[in-house]
Enzyme design. Structure first.
Site, short mmCIF file in Angstrom:
data_model
loop_
_atom_site.label_atom_id
_atom_site.label_comp_id
_atom_site.label_asym_id
_atom_site.label_seq_id
_atom_site.Cartn_x
_atom_site.Cartn_y
_atom_site.Cartn_z
CB VAL A 59 -0.93 0.03 1.23
CG1 VAL A 59 -1.71 1.34 1.29
CG2 VAL A 59 -1.89 -1.16 1.22
CB ALA A 104 4.76 2.60 1.21
CE LYS A 105 5.03 -1.70 8.16
NZ LYS A 105 5.91 -0.90 9.04
N GLY A 106 4.13 -2.95 3.37
CA GLY A 106 3.87 -4.18 2.64
C GLY A 106 3.72 -5.33 3.62
#
Ligand code: NAD
Length: 413
Positions: A59, A104-106
């Site tokens: 995201v 962001a992050k994953g």
């Protein structure tokens, strides 16, 4: 209270700060909606020949102030909503620290415990292939998070470099031999200690002698414990996924680091009593540090917290319901976007060094980290004092204001 999904809960924190800022409703809508979200299929051939197919997420929440930046976690309960929440925290965190990044992050919805190095490598490469068109040294730069580490970053860098050319700056938290920065591995845990130290100074307290309980003894928890130990604070309890160990006389931190380094659990320590992770949250101590999972202090247990300050080393460890109870009890909360920002600040130092192809000595890294973290704490505390609001409200307000200003200048609305 009904359980609120993580992103909706984090947006409640956003809404409190937006009210303080009197934020334009159009900006409110833009800043609470992620820019881009992707879900990818990740098939992995296991060593025994079986195939598992898991979901991976990235995201990109907001890029008004710079390239997207945020870690990647491997966890069986990770889902898109959680990753979305964590991505938005990165937006406010990078802005609060005034780093030239967005958020962001994953995550990959997988239980990596027991997976072999070969299986983890195949998983990481498949996930990277699925998201690599969104990554870039000036677009989106991943980093480690729960259950991922320097080796994971090395595989991501290699998978990305295979189609884009040698690109060490595509990830941070890399091994030193591949352009990692001396000091980055310890940066999140050390940064938590620097912020706690600055809070103690503001309260007229000494960090030395504070009794600290830490949930989680991975990268963040163990490095924070080491730094606290070196500065004379007393680590009285620590935990991991198997349980917690408590010793009111002070835990032998170097001994425990060695034990855990040999692949064992903290509950196997020779000295100390074994308690549960829940009992650790309720322990009589001065400082409570959730440094593992999110949502561990809620309206169901916040009333039992006996520490005077909670340092949010983990991301989103306190739900809005728990936060209100702690506030009513007079327990200070140093929020995640401030407390654990040493990680992304260290990542920023690593990224700039990669781009310049110039390596700092660890002393410089540590000195700049200390200055950045304590400066951010003092700025946030002063804002909170001026507006008579909590540290969380102040941290969000500062971060949101910076992103809102950049978004307006760029013509987002
Ligand atoms: P890690 O995987 O290195 O360690 C996690 C620790 O939590 C381990 O000790 C594990 O045993 C423990 N744990 C797992 N499940 C648990 C449970 N149910 N109860 C109690 N303990 C449990 O992860 P990390 O990198 O140290 O990250 C910890 C937290 O800090 C996460 O919330 C992460 O988002 C946050 N964080 C990490 C960084 C970083 O640079 N690594 C930066 C900012 C924030």
């Amino acid at each position: 209270m009904a359980h609120l999904p993580a992103h909706e809960a984090v947006n409640q924190y956003f809404a409190e700060a937006a009210t303080i800022l009197d934020l334009d409703p159009e900006l409110h809508a833009v800043l609470t909606t992620p820019y881009r979200e992707i879900t990818v299929q990740v098939p992995v051939r296991l060593d025994d020949g079986d195939l598992i197919v898991v979901r991976g997420y990235r995201v990109q929440h907001n890029g008004a102030r710079g390239p997207y930046k945020g870690g990647i976690r491997y966890h069986p309960t990770t889902d898109l909503n959680e990753v979305r929440a964590l991505a938005s925290l990165m937006t406010w965190k990078t802005a609060l620290l005034d780093l030239p990044f967005g958020g962001a992050k994953g995550g990959v919805e997988v239980d990596p415990t027991g997976m072999s190095q070969g299986e983890l490598q195949r998983l990481t490469r498949r996930f990277t292939n699925g998201i690599q068109h969104l990554l870039g040294v000036y677009r989106d730069i991943p980093a480690p998070d729960m259950n991922t580490n320097a080796q994971t970053m090395a595989w991501i860098m290699d998978a990305f470099s295979a189609s884009h050319g040698y690109s060490p700056a595509i990830v941070t938290g890399k091994p030193l031999d591949l352009g990692g920065a001396p000091g980055r591995e310890a940066a999140t845990g050390r940064g938590c200690t620097y912020v706690l130290d600055a809070w103690c100074q503001h309260q007229g307290l000494a960090l030395a002698g504070q009794r600290v309980a830490i949930q989680g003894f991975g990268n963040v928890g163990s490095w924070m414990a080491r730094e606290l130990h070196e500065r004379g604070a007393k680590v009285v309890a620590v935990s991991d996924v198997s349980g917690a160990i408590v010793n009111p006389g002070g835990i032998d931190v170097p001994g425990l680091v060695a034990l855990v380094g040999s692949g064992r659990s903290v509950v196997e320590a020779e000295r100390g009593d074994v308690i549960t992770n829940q009992e650790l949250i309720e322990l009589e101590c001065d400082v409570l540090v959730p440094a593992a999972l999110g949502e561990v202090i809620t309206d169901a247990n916040a009333g039992a917290v006996r520490a005077k300050v909670v340092v949010e080393a983990a991301n989103y460890p306190v739900t809005p319901g728990g936060d209100k109870i702690l506030r009513d009890l007079g327990v200070t909360v140093i929020p995640d976007i401030l407390a654990n920002a040493g990680g992304v600040t260290g990542s920023y130092f690593e990224w700039t060094q990669n781009i310049q192809q110039f390596t700092w000595k660890e002393e410089r890294f540590v000195a700049e980290l200390l200055e950045k973290m304590q400066g951010a704490f003092r700025f946030t505390q002063a804002f909170a004092d001026d507006h008579r609001i909590t540290l969380r409200q102040a941290a969000y307000a500062i971060g949101i204001k910076r992103v809102a200003d950049a978004a307006k200048l760029r013509g987002y609305i």
